[in-house]
Design a protein around this motif. Structure first.
Motif, PDB file in Angstrom:
ATOM      1  N   GLU A  27      28.961  58.841  27.792  1.00  0.00           N
ATOM      2  CA  GLU A  27      28.006  58.080  27.580  1.00  0.00           C
ATOM      3  C   GLU A  27      27.609  57.171  26.828  1.00  0.00           C
ATOM      4  OE1 GLU A  27      27.544  61.918  24.923  1.00  0.00           O
ATOM      5  OE2 GLU A  27      28.663  63.035  26.082  1.00  0.00           O
ATOM      6  N   LYS A  28      27.866  56.628  26.090  1.00  0.00           N
ATOM      7  CA  LYS A  28      27.233  55.651  25.481  1.00  0.00           C
ATOM      8  C   LYS A  28      26.535  54.349  26.361  1.00  0.00           C
ATOM      9  CE  LYS A  28      28.494  52.371  21.975  1.00  0.00           C
ATOM     10  NZ  LYS A  28      28.142  50.827  22.237  1.00  0.00           N
ATOM     11  N   LYS A  29      27.576  53.444  27.503  1.00  0.00           N
ATOM     12  CA  LYS A  29      26.662  52.609  28.122  1.00  0.00           C
ATOM     13  C   LYS A  29      25.672  53.401  28.940  1.00  0.00           C
ATOM     14  CE  LYS A  29      27.555  49.237  30.760  1.00  0.00           C
ATOM     15  NZ  LYS A  29      28.417  49.723  31.558  1.00  0.00           N
ATOM     16  N   ILE A  30      25.510  55.066  29.776  1.00  0.00           N
ATOM     17  CA  ILE A  30      24.031  55.752  29.641  1.00  0.00           C
ATOM     18  C   ILE A  30      23.184  55.375  28.645  1.00  0.00           C
ATOM     19  CG2 ILE A  30      23.547  57.447  30.920  1.00  0.00           C
ATOM     20  CD1 ILE A  30      26.026  57.912  32.243  1.00  0.00           C
ATOM     21  N   ARG A  31      23.557  55.757  27.864  1.00  0.00           N
ATOM     22  CA  ARG A  31      22.701  55.604  26.018  1.00  0.00           C
ATOM     23  C   ARG A  31      21.878  54.240  26.436  1.00  0.00           C
ATOM     24  NH1 ARG A  31      25.644  58.246  23.463  1.00  0.00           N
ATOM     25  NH2 ARG A  31      26.015  56.372  22.107  1.00  0.00           N
ATOM     26  N   ASP A  32      23.163  53.528  25.588  1.00  0.00           N
ATOM     27  CA  ASP A  32      22.843  52.077  25.883  1.00  0.00           C
ATOM     28  C   ASP A  32      21.940  51.583  27.166  1.00  0.00           C
ATOM     29  OD1 ASP A  32      24.074  52.468  23.311  1.00  0.00           O
ATOM     30  OD2 ASP A  32      25.737  50.900  24.087  1.00  0.00           O
ATOM     31  N   ALA A  33      22.009  51.785  27.951  1.00  0.00           N
ATOM     32  CA  ALA A  33      21.323  51.095  28.990  1.00  0.00           C
ATOM     33  C   ALA A  33      19.490  51.860  29.075  1.00  0.00           C
ATOM     34  CB  ALA A  33      21.822  51.828  30.420  1.00  0.00           C
ATOM     35  N   MET A  34      19.396  53.417  28.734  1.00  0.00           N
ATOM     36  CA  MET A  34      18.524  53.989  28.632  1.00  0.00           C
ATOM     37  C   MET A  34      17.524  53.280  27.772  1.00  0.00           C
ATOM     38  SD  MET A  34      19.947  57.725  29.760  1.00  0.00           S
ATOM     39  CE  MET A  34      17.649  58.304  30.217  1.00  0.00           C
ATOM     40  N   GLU A  35      17.883  53.237  26.493  1.00  0.00           N
ATOM     41  CA  GLU A  35      17.723  52.899  25.470  1.00  0.00           C
ATOM     42  C   GLU A  35      16.876  50.790  26.002  1.00  0.00           C
ATOM     43  OE1 GLU A  35      20.807  52.476  22.169  1.00  0.00           O
ATOM     44  OE2 GLU A  35      19.821  54.129  22.042  1.00  0.00           O
ATOM     45  N   LYS A  36      17.527  49.885  26.430  1.00  0.00           N
ATOM     46  CA  LYS A  36      17.438  48.825  27.375  1.00  0.00           C
ATOM     47  C   LYS A  36      16.329  48.924  28.250  1.00  0.00           C
ATOM     48  CE  LYS A  36      21.256  46.840  25.590  1.00  0.00           C
ATOM     49  NZ  LYS A  36      22.782  45.817  26.455  1.00  0.00           N
ATOM     50  N   GLY A  37      15.710  49.816  28.584  1.00  0.00           N
ATOM     51  CA  GLY A  37      14.529  50.470  29.343  1.00  0.00           C
ATOM     52  C   GLY A  37      15.383  50.287  31.055  1.00  0.00           C
ATOM     53  N   ASN A  38      16.826  50.169  31.243  1.00  0.00           N
ATOM     54  CA  ASN A  38      17.289  50.399  32.669  1.00  0.00           C
ATOM     55  C   ASN A  38      17.607  51.742  32.968  1.00  0.00           C
ATOM     56  OD1 ASN A  38      18.764  50.045  34.892  1.00  0.00           O
ATOM     57  ND2 ASN A  38      21.074  49.363  33.946  1.00  0.00           N
TER      58      ASN A  38
END
Length: 371
Positions: A27-38
């Motif tokens: 979940e952290k990997k997905i959340r970090d990616a979405m916060e970076k616009g990915n």
């Protein structure tokens, strides 16, 4: 030869890295990616939304708009004497009138395409500000990297998708309109009104076919972009371990911290043993120290408890301070398992503990005072 060998090794390493990503993204990997616009985004959904907007405009707004425009142009050409063209102001007025009619005709399609385009983006991913995307980066001005993006794997995939889409839509339209070929030729010699009706019907038919084709392509592309985005976020076992260390801390450090906390709690518990009223013990395995002072509460409180070496230490401190020790293995074992330190004993132990406290008070009346 040396450069080629290096490139092969780099390719092998990248392939190995990709093959080693066998773990699902956290979940952290997905959340970090979405916060970076990915985020997964399908351009075909936006194209489908625009096509739908155009089709709805042609069906619901175009007929009335064309009728109003025909009346304006008919009045302009059939009754030219009704329009003054003596001065520049008259010409501007005519152009303003025609421009207003054209704006009335085209405004609905502009609004619909804007609304449908925004909705198609919002429904895929909720909007959120991403400063990383707008931050100036010198690497984005590198023409070599730009050509790499255009002619790289992802660029070729996008080109292939566009080519397949054009060929598919063209083939479907050609097959659908093949039967109207001769009818279209006949309308060239018919009245203008019939020609306009025929053209409108053909355009509606073509757009409807394109709409269904783009819907099919958009559905496939939506599923593919989600799958590709998720596969790019796959993690290796080492990455999962490192992330767990970052989020929860190093296991060795955590174990050390727990050990320190247990030591502190044990020392604090041992300092409370001299204040106990009595100790209930299993000869060598369990010991529970209780404190009961009528002025402090209605029920005894467990001030310390331990097992094995800790139990022996509790007994030792109790004997040094003249605190009575009662050996009752079943009671000691039950209280050790059910009652935590600094907690009042449950009612199930009231009778057994009350008998022991009565014996303590009977043997030493001065125990009743508050220590």
């Amino acid at each position: 030869m040396g450069i080629r060998a290096v490139s092969f090794r780099e390719r092998d390493v990248s392939d190995d890295d990709k093959d080693s990503k066998t773990e699902l993204p956290t979940e952290k990997k997905i959340r970090d990616a979405m916060e970076k616009g990915n985020t997964p985004f399908s351009r075909e959904i936006t194209i489908f939304a625009s096509t739908l907007a155009i089709y709805l405009f042609l069906v619901f707004f175009m007929p009335g708009g064309i009728a109003r425009m025909n009346e304006t142009l008919r009045d302009f050409f059939e009754q030219p004497e009704a329009w003054n063209l003596k001065t520049g102001t008259d010409v501007i007025a005519i152009f303003r009138h025609l421009g207003w009619e054209a704006a009335t005709l085209l405004t609905p399609i502009l609004i619909m395409m804007m609304v449908f385009g925004i909705a198609s983006s919002v429904l895929q991913n909720l909007p959120s500000p991403v400063l990383e995307r707008v931050r100036p980066q010198i690497s984005r001005l590198n023409p070599v990297k730009g050509l790499g993006r255009l002619f790289g794997k992802q660029g070729l995939v996008e080109f292939a998708k566009s080519l397949i889409k054009i060929l598919l839509v063209s083939l479907v339209v050609a097959l659908a309109m093949r039967g109207n070929y001769f009818a279209s030729l006949d309308t060239m010699f018919s009245e203008p009104a019939a020609l306009i009706m025929m053209m409108t019907a053909d355009i509606n038919k073509v757009l409807l076919i394109i709409l269904f084709a783009t819907a099919l392509i958009a559905g496939i592309d939506f599923a593919w972009t989600r799958h590709h985005w998720f596969s790019e976020l796959m993690m290796t076992k080492q990455e999962v371990k490192e992330e767990m260390k970052q989020s929860q801390g190093d296991p060795i450090v955590r174990a050390r911290m727990r050990s320190i906390q247990r030591d502190r709690a044990r020392r604090r518990m041992m300092t409370a043993v001299p204040r106990a009223t009595l100790v209930i013990a299993n000869p060598t395995h369990f010991a529970v120290a209780l404190r009961y002072v009528r002025e402090e509460g209605d029920a005894p409180v467990v001030v310390a408890k331990g097992q094995d070496l800790v139990a022996l230490k509790i007994r030792e401190i109790a004997e040094e301070n003249g605190i009575p020790v009662f050996e009752d293995p079943p009671l000691a074992r039950s209280m050790f398992a059910q009652v935590s330190v600094d907690s009042v004993i449950p009612p199930v132990f009231y009778k057994a503990v009350a008998e022991l406290i009565h014996r303590v008070y009977a043997a030493s009346p001065q125990t009743r005072r508050v220590n």
